[in-house]
Design a protein around this motif. Structure first.
Motif, PDB file in Angstrom:
ATOM      1  N   GLY A 196      90.816  33.510  24.882  1.00 14.58           N
ATOM      2  CA  GLY A 196      92.194  33.402  25.344  1.00 14.58           C
ATOM      3  C   GLY A 196      92.934  34.716  25.233  1.00 14.58           C
ATOM      4  N   GLN A 197      93.970  34.838  26.058  1.00 14.52           N
ATOM      5  CA  GLN A 197      94.773  36.066  26.078  1.00 14.52           C
ATOM      6  C   GLN A 197      96.066  35.873  25.290  1.00 14.52           C
ATOM      7  OE1 GLN A 197      93.556  38.906  27.522  1.00 14.52           O
ATOM      8  NE2 GLN A 197      91.724  37.653  27.756  1.00 14.52           N
ATOM      9  N   THR A 229      94.585  20.888  31.630  1.00 16.17           N
ATOM     10  CA  THR A 229      94.533  22.288  31.216  1.00 16.17           C
ATOM     11  C   THR A 229      95.853  23.013  31.415  1.00 16.17           C
ATOM     12  OG1 THR A 229      93.722  22.915  33.408  1.00 16.17           O
ATOM     13  CG2 THR A 229      92.079  22.387  31.724  1.00 16.17           C
ATOM     14  N   GLY A 259      98.534  23.009  29.623  1.00 12.26           N
ATOM     15  CA  GLY A 259      99.032  23.609  28.397  1.00 12.26           C
ATOM     16  C   GLY A 259      98.004  24.424  27.662  1.00 12.26           C
ATOM     17  N   GLN A 260      96.797  24.557  28.253  1.00 15.80           N
ATOM     18  CA  GLN A 260      95.743  25.314  27.582  1.00 15.80           C
ATOM     19  C   GLN A 260      96.022  26.809  27.698  1.00 15.80           C
ATOM     20  OE1 GLN A 260      91.867  24.366  28.938  1.00 15.80           O
ATOM     21  NE2 GLN A 260      90.826  25.863  27.669  1.00 15.80           N
ATOM     22  N   GLN A 261      95.636  27.538  26.684  1.00 17.23           N
ATOM     23  CA  GLN A 261      95.865  28.977  26.667  1.00 17.23           C
ATOM     24  C   GLN A 261      95.079  29.644  27.783  1.00 17.23           C
ATOM     25  OE1 GLN A 261      94.558  30.842  23.100  1.00 17.23           O
ATOM     26  NE2 GLN A 261      95.614  32.782  23.504  1.00 17.23           N
ATOM     27  N   ALA A 262      95.709  30.537  28.516  1.00 19.67           N
ATOM     28  CA  ALA A 262      95.041  31.247  29.599  1.00 19.67           C
ATOM     29  C   ALA A 262      94.063  32.264  29.031  1.00 19.67           C
ATOM     30  CB  ALA A 262      96.076  31.926  30.489  1.00 19.67           C
ATOM     31  N   GLY A 263      93.027  32.541  29.781  1.00 18.40           N
ATOM     32  CA  GLY A 263      92.043  33.511  29.315  1.00 18.40           C
ATOM     33  C   GLY A 263      90.891  33.632  30.285  1.00 18.40           C
ATOM     34  N   GLY A 296      95.258  31.186  34.527  1.00 21.33           N
ATOM     35  CA  GLY A 296      95.010  30.045  33.653  1.00 21.33           C
ATOM     36  C   GLY A 296      93.767  30.247  32.824  1.00 21.33           C
ATOM     37  N   ALA A 297      93.235  29.140  32.382  1.00 24.31           N
ATOM     38  CA  ALA A 297      92.038  29.174  31.541  1.00 24.31           C
ATOM     39  C   ALA A 297      90.796  29.136  32.427  1.00 24.31           C
ATOM     40  CB  ALA A 297      92.038  28.001  30.570  1.00 24.31           C
TER      41      ALA A 297
END
Length: 387
Positions: free
Chosen positions: A386-387, A181, A183-187, A236-237
């Motif tokens: 995601g943000q 995770t 590189g996963q988009q934070a949100g 993070g996510a």
């Protein structure tokens, strides 16, 4: 009547009315009288009244030429009499019923749902360590202890739940996401529906609600802000499961009147000649609102080929549409089914319903009925944004 015992009697002859009048004078009650023809009647009489009726028939039947026959015998007395003749069958049936009731207090089947990477033998071994196996009494199962043991024994599990359904135990599992995770988009995780929170499982992030809280749609459930093991604040996510009791509602309506065609007896005929795309009517056509159509077609065949020539005969039968009342129970059932079709379209599963309430009222014009179905289910209301 079933406990008293009753018989279905077949009466045949020209003097049926006189016999039934004599029976009524004698205090014999005849129920569910069905007149099949002018001289054939079927009635239901209790066994006690039928014994009182026998002397009356012996006195009157020969003179009135009425034949009497018993078609069927129903009820507990006749059933007990049959069992008396087959004592061992009755005892065996009772013992089998008691044995089935006794066996229903135990677990005989264990089903695992939701595992994809964890092999089934490992799960069964972990479950067996808690004492849960085929043949154990259902009252001895500690569901929460089994769930905790599975999470401790199998690190790749994120969530587990034990459900008992009859003689079967279902083990529902959710495995951890093995995808990195970083590189996963934070949100954050937000509520996609209103509900009452019943269970929270946070895989990453900080929970913003607790069990028992009431949340509204778009409320923040799990924040992507958290502190790592070194005490540093991270964004993070957010990941996790938030189960809640949610409510769905749907409305179904059905008419109390059905329009049915009544034939007037008037018929009309029309012929139509079709040549390729050209359609030539021979005779007058009639509107479908007041006529039923019966069409018969003929086509011209030339060997294996079909010629572009056809001949049609249309029979028009005049009708008048009459309003026929629909029983309230039938209309209510139809409206209830329509409401459930709407609930199924909203994603509600019948198996997940824990409570259902139904309200019935009439529509404004009084010619229809409205059924409102409100169901309560437990589902995961979290959705990641995601943000």
């Amino acid at each position: 009547m079933w406990w008293q015992g009753y018989v279905t009697v077949h009466l045949r002859g020209p003097g049926i009315e006189q016999v039934m009048n004599r029976a009524a004078e004698a205090g014999v009650v005849m129920l569910r009288v069905e007149r099949l023809t002018s001289d054939v009647v079927i009635v239901r009489i209790t066994a006690r009244d039928f014994r009182r009726l026998r002397p009356l028939f012996r006195e009157t039947v020969p003179r009135l030429a009425v034949s009497v026959s018993v078609l069927e015998r129903h009820g507990a007395p006749f059933l007990l009499r049959r069992f008396k003749r087959r004592l061992f069958l009755a005892v065996g049936f009772a013992l089998a019923a008691l044995f089935a009731i006794y066996l229903s207090n135990f677990v005989w089947f264990i089903e695992v749902v939701g595992n994809s990477t964890i092999d089934l033998p490992s799960i069964r071994a972990a479950v067996a360590e808690t004492g849960l196996k085929s043949g154990v009494p259902k009252r001895s199962i500690d569901a929460q202890a089994v769930e905790r043991h599975l999470l401790e024994r199998l690190p790749s599990l994120a969530w587990s739940q034990i459900k008992t359904k009859g003689v079967k135990v279902e083990i529902h599992l959710v495995e951890r996401d093995t995808v990195e995770t970083d590189g996963q988009q934070a949100g954050h995780v937000y509520a996609k529906r209103d509900g009452l929170v019943t269970e929270i499982l946070v895989l990453q992030g900080t929970p913003q609600v607790r069990e028992g809280d009431t949340v509204l749609q778009d409320d923040l459930l799990i924040s992507g802000m958290y502190y790592d093991r070194q005490g540093r604040r991270q964004f993070g996510a957010a990941r996790g499961i938030v189960k809640a009791r949610v409510w769905y509602q749907a409305v179904g309506e059905a008419s109390l009147v059905r329009w049915e065609p009544q034939r007037t007896g008037k018929r009309h005929r029309q012929y139509v000649l079709t040549v390729g795309p050209l359609r030539i009517p021979l005779g007058r056509s009639y509107p479908q609102e007041t006529h039923l159509e019966n069409v018969k077609n003929w086509r011209l065949y030339l060997g294996s080929a079909m010629a572009p020539l056809s001949w049609s005969r249309i029979e028009y039968e005049e009708v008048e549409w009459m309003a026929v009342g629909i029983p309230v129970q039938e209309a209510e059932q139809a409206a209830y089914l329509l409401a459930w079709e709407s609930l199924l379209g909203q994603g509600v599963e019948r198996e997940s319903v824990i409570q259902e309430k139904t309200a019935v009222d009439y529509v404004e014009d009084g010619e229809g009925i409205r059924v409102t179905v409100r169901v309560e289910v437990v589902e995961d209301i979290g959705q990641f944004l995601g943000q």
